[in-house]
Scaffold this active site. Sequence first.
Site, short mmCIF file in Angstrom:
data_model
loop_
_atom_site.label_atom_id
_atom_site.label_comp_id
_atom_site.label_asym_id
_atom_site.label_seq_id
_atom_site.Cartn_x
_atom_site.Cartn_y
_atom_site.Cartn_z
N HIS A 28 0.96 -1.25 -0.14
CA HIS A 28 -0.02 0.02 0.11
C HIS A 28 0.88 1.44 0.00
O HIS A 28 0.64 2.28 0.78
CB HIS A 28 -0.83 0.06 1.30
CG HIS A 28 -2.02 -0.75 1.09
ND1 HIS A 28 -2.53 -1.63 -0.08
CD2 HIS A 28 -2.75 -1.89 2.13
CE1 HIS A 28 -3.32 -2.29 0.23
NE2 HIS A 28 -3.52 -2.55 1.71
N GLU A 79 -11.42 -3.48 -2.68
CA GLU A 79 -10.42 -2.47 -3.10
C GLU A 79 -10.29 -2.89 -4.57
O GLU A 79 -9.74 -3.98 -5.10
CB GLU A 79 -9.15 -2.84 -2.46
CG GLU A 79 -9.22 -2.65 -0.98
CD GLU A 79 -8.11 -3.27 -0.36
OE1 GLU A 79 -6.95 -3.12 -0.42
OE2 GLU A 79 -8.40 -4.26 0.35
N HIS A 125 -9.43 2.09 0.68
CA HIS A 125 -9.40 0.91 1.61
C HIS A 125 -10.64 0.86 2.61
O HIS A 125 -10.38 0.19 3.81
CB HIS A 125 -8.22 1.00 1.94
CG HIS A 125 -7.64 -0.60 2.56
ND1 HIS A 125 -8.04 -1.11 3.58
CD2 HIS A 125 -6.62 -1.25 2.06
CE1 HIS A 125 -7.57 -2.45 3.71
NE2 HIS A 125 -6.48 -2.46 2.89
C1 GLA Z 1 -4.89 -5.29 2.25
C2 GLA Z 1 -4.16 -6.37 2.08
C3 GLA Z 1 -4.51 -7.49 3.58
C4 GLA Z 1 -3.87 -6.25 4.58
C5 GLA Z 1 -4.93 -5.02 4.67
C6 GLA Z 1 -4.51 -4.10 5.55
O1 GLA Z 1 -6.36 -5.65 1.96
O2 GLA Z 1 -4.23 -7.31 1.03
O3 GLA Z 1 -3.35 -8.21 3.59
O4 GLA Z 1 -2.60 -5.82 4.62
O5 GLA Z 1 -4.57 -4.51 3.30
O6 GLA Z 1 -4.40 -4.68 6.97
#
Ligand code: GLA
Length: 354
Positions: A104, A315, A178
């Site tokens: 991210h 997402e 997110h």
């Molecule tokens: C995303 C990732 C997860 C986790 C979340 C945040 O969705 O795929 O594995 O890291 O973000 O906690």
Amino acid sequence: MTTQDYGKTDKGEAISLYTLRNRNGVEIAITNYGARVVTLKTPDARGRLADIALGFDSLKGYEGPNPYFGAIVGRYGNRIAKGKFSLDGKEYTLARNNGENSLHGGLVGFDRVIWSGKTEESNGVQKAILTYTSKDGEEGYPGTLKVSVTYSLSNNDDIQIDYLATTDKATVLNITNHTYFNLAGQGNGDILSQVMQINADHFTPVDSGLIPTGELKDVTGTPFDFRKPTVIGSRINDKDEQLVLGKGYDHNYVLNRSGNGLVMAAKAVDPPSGRVLEVWTTEPGVQFYTGNFLDGSAVGKNANNYAQRTGFCLETQHYPDSPNHPEFPTTVLKPGEEYKTTTVWKMRFVEPAK
Ligand code: GLA
């Protein structure tokens, strides 16, 4: 439509909150700290409003450790293996913040920077427009990147998110939102009895670091088949290798589509309230994440502790680690090109289940 003070960061920077409200009572509030969705109120069939987005009561919560509640994530949503990729013969090394991988956007991603913000209204559509310039080399990514994210709320209860970006050097880019949704209302238990439908015949299986193996796996006969509406919790604890690796669903789905237009990626329903969320996108994939890493440590809105699986994320995105998978749709952005993607959250309701 209002703009309010949302307090100061630890460093003393003033932060704002933009609130959009339509005539049906749908309300979305966005802060320019991480371009995050802070509030998302939607009615059910009886007109009862609930805030369906997990988050905090104030800026402090968002500044503290938290798993991207409501945030815009970038430059690259999800993981890049070993925080490395090559472009035009040059290797780039990114900030690693998830074991050996970059997740991210790195240590200070788009979720933790301060965006410029303003609101606008035209033809009954209210907008919060957020812009940010990411410097050449930020978190290891090449190119000065100019990004804008616009949240629009219409009177038919659609929330449209438009992402635009340009660069002055070739780079890779994959921006998403997110938000953790709980259609029963945040703090109102887990999401395991909510019903999910995902418009995908295939998903991208992962290794133990949650990096795609490269395979596009057929969902038929697996707990990943959500082509028909299915209760989220009905198979989540199956002894399936991929569910064990993800500690639940934490996987990218390859959306069924022809062409590049908006398609429905997913539709979620909370039967007791009748609240419905449809997610439409121009993106090729959607990460379905069932909040497996939530552990009750974050004290959220109204002092709610968000335990495991009390929210889900959808997402919309390109596939994780695409820069290291030439067989996946490209995430390269070159100077002179425009990055332009759209995702729409359609807030709806049906008669509640008896
Ligand atoms: C995303 C990732 C997860 C986790 C979340 C945040 O969705 O795929 O594995 O890291 O973000 O906690």
